[in-house]
Design a protein around this motif. Structure first.
Motif, mmCIF file in Angstrom:
data_model
loop_
_atom_site.group_PDB
_atom_site.id
_atom_site.type_symbol
_atom_site.label_atom_id
_atom_site.label_comp_id
_atom_site.label_asym_id
_atom_site.label_seq_id
_atom_site.Cartn_x
_atom_site.Cartn_y
_atom_site.Cartn_z
ATOM 1 N N GLN A 1 11.514 -37.917 45.103
ATOM 2 C CA GLN A 1 10.397 -38.056 44.162
ATOM 3 C C GLN A 1 10.515 -37.024 43.049
ATOM 4 O OE1 GLN A 1 6.991 -37.711 46.705
ATOM 5 N NE2 GLN A 1 6.669 -39.918 46.712
ATOM 6 N N GLY A 2 10.976 -35.823 43.375
ATOM 7 C CA GLY A 2 11.148 -34.782 42.372
ATOM 8 C C GLY A 2 12.205 -35.158 41.351
ATOM 9 N N MET A 3 13.337 -35.698 41.809
ATOM 10 C CA MET A 3 14.384 -36.123 40.884
ATOM 11 C C MET A 3 13.879 -37.226 39.966
ATOM 12 S SD MET A 3 18.005 -36.053 42.855
ATOM 13 C CE MET A 3 17.534 -36.344 44.545
ATOM 14 N N ARG A 4 13.140 -38.173 40.545
ATOM 15 C CA ARG A 4 12.617 -39.304 39.765
ATOM 16 C C ARG A 4 11.642 -38.816 38.695
ATOM 17 N NH1 ARG A 4 9.662 -42.642 43.488
ATOM 18 N NH2 ARG A 4 11.669 -42.895 44.485
ATOM 19 N N LEU A 5 10.735 -37.908 39.068
ATOM 20 C CA LEU A 5 9.741 -37.415 38.122
ATOM 21 C C LEU A 5 10.397 -36.607 37.007
ATOM 22 C CD1 LEU A 5 6.545 -37.072 37.694
ATOM 23 C CD2 LEU A 5 6.989 -34.774 38.515
ATOM 24 N N LEU A 6 11.300 -35.700 37.362
ATOM 25 C CA LEU A 6 11.922 -34.842 36.352
ATOM 26 C C LEU A 6 12.873 -35.613 35.444
ATOM 27 C CD1 LEU A 6 12.556 -31.652 38.482
ATOM 28 C CD2 LEU A 6 10.712 -32.077 36.860
ATOM 29 N N ARG A 7 13.496 -36.675 35.962
ATOM 30 C CA ARG A 7 14.388 -37.470 35.134
ATOM 31 C C ARG A 7 13.611 -38.273 34.088
ATOM 32 N NH1 ARG A 7 18.313 -40.385 38.788
ATOM 33 N NH2 ARG A 7 16.343 -40.425 39.841
ATOM 34 N N SER A 8 12.401 -38.686 34.447
ATOM 35 C CA SER A 8 11.646 -39.567 33.557
ATOM 36 C C SER A 8 10.740 -38.812 32.575
ATOM 37 C CB SER A 8 10.795 -40.533 34.383
ATOM 38 O OG SER A 8 9.798 -39.815 35.086
ATOM 39 N N LYS A 9 10.525 -37.540 32.763
ATOM 40 C CA LYS A 9 9.582 -36.785 31.924
ATOM 41 C C LYS A 9 10.318 -35.814 31.001
ATOM 42 C CE LYS A 9 5.837 -38.263 33.965
ATOM 43 N NZ LYS A 9 4.899 -39.098 33.309
ATOM 44 N N GLN A 10 9.792 -35.643 29.794
ATOM 45 C CA GLN A 10 10.306 -34.622 28.891
ATOM 46 C C GLN A 10 9.708 -33.262 29.244
ATOM 47 O OE1 GLN A 10 12.625 -34.838 26.480
ATOM 48 N NE2 GLN A 10 12.981 -36.935 27.154
ATOM 49 N N THR A 11 8.439 -33.261 29.644
ATOM 50 C CA THR A 11 7.790 -32.035 30.109
ATOM 51 C C THR A 11 7.081 -32.345 31.421
ATOM 52 O OG1 THR A 11 5.709 -32.468 28.953
ATOM 53 C CG2 THR A 11 7.378 -31.215 27.755
ATOM 54 N N ALA A 12 6.970 -31.343 32.256
ATOM 55 C CA ALA A 12 6.288 -31.524 33.536
ATOM 56 C C ALA A 12 5.546 -30.242 33.871
ATOM 57 C CB ALA A 12 7.271 -31.875 34.635
ATOM 58 N N LYS A 13 4.322 -30.384 34.316
ATOM 59 C CA LYS A 13 3.524 -29.244 34.761
ATOM 60 C C LYS A 13 3.701 -29.139 36.273
ATOM 61 C CE LYS A 13 -1.160 -27.425 34.608
ATOM 62 N NZ LYS A 13 -2.543 -27.705 34.239
ATOM 63 N N ILE A 14 4.229 -27.996 36.721
ATOM 64 C CA ILE A 14 4.510 -27.827 38.142
ATOM 65 C C ILE A 14 3.822 -26.570 38.669
ATOM 66 C CG2 ILE A 14 6.737 -28.994 38.000
ATOM 67 C CD1 ILE A 14 7.998 -26.174 38.280
ATOM 68 N N THR A 15 3.647 -26.523 39.965
ATOM 69 C CA THR A 15 3.108 -25.346 40.637
ATOM 70 C C THR A 15 4.155 -24.849 41.622
ATOM 71 O OG1 THR A 15 0.866 -26.208 40.456
ATOM 72 C CG2 THR A 15 1.228 -24.449 42.058
ATOM 73 N N VAL A 16 4.505 -23.573 41.506
ATOM 74 C CA VAL A 16 5.457 -22.938 42.417
ATOM 75 C C VAL A 16 4.650 -22.115 43.417
ATOM 76 C CG1 VAL A 16 7.410 -21.371 42.603
ATOM 77 C CG2 VAL A 16 7.155 -22.786 40.560
ATOM 78 N N THR A 17 4.845 -22.392 44.697
ATOM 79 C CA THR A 17 4.164 -21.643 45.755
ATOM 80 C C THR A 17 5.225 -20.976 46.617
ATOM 81 O OG1 THR A 17 2.400 -23.294 45.802
ATOM 82 C CG2 THR A 17 2.538 -21.787 47.673
ATOM 83 N N ILE A 18 5.153 -19.650 46.720
ATOM 84 C CA ILE A 18 6.090 -18.892 47.542
ATOM 85 C C ILE A 18 5.297 -18.205 48.636
ATOM 86 C CG2 ILE A 18 7.780 -17.025 47.588
ATOM 87 C CD1 ILE A 18 8.354 -17.661 44.661
ATOM 88 N N LYS A 19 5.741 -18.403 49.874
ATOM 89 C CA LYS A 19 5.094 -17.770 51.020
ATOM 90 C C LYS A 19 6.108 -16.862 51.700
ATOM 91 C CE LYS A 19 1.897 -21.498 51.967
ATOM 92 N NZ LYS A 19 1.379 -22.443 52.940
ATOM 93 N N PHE A 20 5.630 -15.710 52.171
ATOM 94 C CA PHE A 20 6.471 -14.782 52.913
ATOM 95 C C PHE A 20 5.782 -14.456 54.227
ATOM 96 C CE2 PHE A 20 7.796 -10.481 54.121
ATOM 97 C CZ PHE A 20 9.162 -10.697 54.226
ATOM 98 N N ARG A 21 6.494 -14.684 55.326
ATOM 99 C CA ARG A 21 5.968 -14.368 56.651
ATOM 100 C C ARG A 21 6.791 -13.235 57.223
ATOM 101 N NH1 ARG A 21 7.410 -16.411 61.664
ATOM 102 N NH2 ARG A 21 8.575 -18.028 60.611
ATOM 103 N N ASP A 22 6.141 -12.100 57.510
ATOM 104 C CA ASP A 22 6.877 -10.965 58.053
ATOM 105 C C ASP A 22 7.009 -11.100 59.569
ATOM 106 O OD1 ASP A 22 4.397 -10.253 59.034
ATOM 107 O OD2 ASP A 22 4.159 -8.507 57.739
ATOM 108 N N ALA A 23 7.687 -10.134 60.186
ATOM 109 C CA ALA A 23 7.991 -10.211 61.613
ATOM 110 C C ALA A 23 6.732 -10.217 62.474
ATOM 111 C CB ALA A 23 8.899 -9.058 62.012
ATOM 112 N N SER A 24 5.642 -9.622 61.999
ATOM 113 C CA SER A 24 4.418 -9.595 62.796
ATOM 114 C C SER A 24 3.562 -10.840 62.586
ATOM 115 C CB SER A 24 3.607 -8.342 62.473
ATOM 116 O OG SER A 24 3.193 -8.366 61.132
ATOM 117 N N GLY A 25 3.974 -11.751 61.699
ATOM 118 C CA GLY A 25 3.278 -13.018 61.519
ATOM 119 C C GLY A 25 2.324 -13.080 60.344
ATOM 120 N N ARG A 26 2.165 -11.979 59.604
ATOM 121 C CA ARG A 26 1.282 -12.012 58.427
ATOM 122 C C ARG A 26 1.937 -12.833 57.329
ATOM 123 N NH1 ARG A 26 0.383 -5.968 59.347
ATOM 124 N NH2 ARG A 26 2.445 -5.931 58.439
#
Length: 86
Positions: free
Chosen positions: A49-74
């Protein structure tokens, strides 16, 4: 930058446009484990779906979410909205 050992995961999401209400779709995902503190890169794999959307659009508004889980689970989450242009 990782301050301690743990696991990163990232997701790129965007909205589908067209007839009907916009739906949130996953454009790419990736994950990486790190054994100690430091700066690391994270490769993301595009979904069909990502390839299809990016191929068909000149501009795209995206959200980048990065999660980090440490050894204690936080879990720490960072989120940023970007506009991609070709």
């Amino acid at each position: 930058d990782a301050l301690v050992a743990g696991q990163f995961s990232a997701t790129l999401t965007g909205a589908s446009r067209g007839a009907g209400p916009a739906r949130k779709i996953v454009l790419a995902t990736g994950a990486r484990s790190v054994s100690r503190a430091g700066r690391y890169s994270l490769k993301l794999k595009l979904t069909r779906q990502g390839m299809r959307l990016l191929r068909s659009k000149q501009t795209a508004k995206i959200t980048v979410t990065i999660k980090f889980r440490d050894a204690s689970g936080r879990i720490t989450t960072a989120r940023e909205t970007l506009r991609l242009r070709r």
